[in-house]
Enzyme design. Structure first.
Site, short mmCIF file in Angstrom:
data_model
loop_
_atom_site.label_atom_id
_atom_site.label_comp_id
_atom_site.label_asym_id
_atom_site.label_seq_id
_atom_site.Cartn_x
_atom_site.Cartn_y
_atom_site.Cartn_z
N SER A 93 -11.78 -48.78 12.94
CA SER A 93 -10.99 -49.28 11.81
C SER A 93 -9.96 -50.29 12.31
CB SER A 93 -10.35 -48.10 11.07
OG SER A 93 -9.74 -48.51 9.88
N HIS A 202 -11.17 -48.35 3.42
CA HIS A 202 -12.63 -48.50 3.49
C HIS A 202 -13.34 -48.08 2.21
CE1 HIS A 202 -11.99 -49.38 7.69
NE2 HIS A 202 -11.41 -48.21 7.85
#
Length: 237
Positions: A93, A202
């Site tokens: 991430s 996300h």
């Protein structure tokens, strides 16, 4: 033996992280100084002496984790372990930004500024308390997709991170994510763990932040990395 550098994403933050490295290694301290200067504030003071709730806010956690990751890298380099000798770099991430900085693709100062913009945009997209994420252990990705769809009930709930065959993260509206945890347990998940993050990353709720970042990246110089970087989206260098 091949070596890789892999950098953590949000949720790994903790008060005091990196302080011992900064004391022991001038190059590590220099990273925190550079980030403080780039942001125009003493982020290092928050990292080392602040409140956990403030550090968890995504606009702080993202540049803080990047700073600590790069400080750790500089400490390793001081001991003779060079990123230039690595087979590849990668990051989970936001850790992909740390990987880009480590590989020389983006300067540390630009990375800090980008992550502050990214963090603010993500938090503004979904106010604190509205969204959530949870790690579901023991179910495959296809099953978690079914769980998320069942849990949505008109809200957003999506399978967001396919971490490994036995761990998938769901993201979306808090109530929907909580429902997903219960449904996952009914489907045989070993554990369902809510994550210590302040926004639902996300997932479709982050589209406004994606638009902000597309604009912010236009003015940033991005160079070829000095070592291959494995991207999150494709899992390929």
């Amino acid at each position: 033996m091949s070596r890789a550098f892999v950098f953590p994403g949000q949720g790994a933050q903790t008060i005091g992280m990196g302080r011992a490295l900064a004391v022991a290694y001038p190059a590590a301290q220099a990273v925190f100084d550079e980030v403080d200067e780039a942001l125009g504030e003493k982020l290092s003071a928050l990292i080392w002496e602040g409140e956990a709730d403030d550090l968890t806010l995504t606009e702080n956690a993202q540049p803080a984790l990047m700073a600590t990751s790069l400080a750790a890298l500089r400490a390793l380099e001081a001991e003779g372990v060079s990123v230039g000798d690595a087979a590849f770099v990668a990051g989970h991430s936001l850790g992909e930004y740390s990987a880009l900085a480590a590989a020389g693709a983006i300067s540390i100062a630009d990375t800090a500024r980008l992550l502050r913009i990214r963090g603010k945009a993500m938090q503004e997209a979904v106010p604190v308390g509205i969204g959530a994420m949870a790690a579901l252990l023991g179910l495959d990705f296809a099953t978690v997709q079914e769980v998320a769809a069942e849990a949505a009930q008109g809200e957003i709930c999506q399978a967001a991170n396919d971490n490994d065959p036995g761990q998938v993260v769901v993201s979306g509206h808090k109530a929907a994510v909580e429902r997903a945890c219960e449904i996952a347990k009914e489907r045989g998940a070993r554990r369902a763990v809510m994550l210590p993050v302040s926004a639902p990353f996300h997932c479709a709720l982050m589209q406004p932040a994606a638009d902000v970042m597309a604009e912010a990246l236009v003015d940033v110089t991005i160079s070829a990395p000095v070592v291959p970087l494995v991207a999150n989206v494709r899992a390929e260098a």
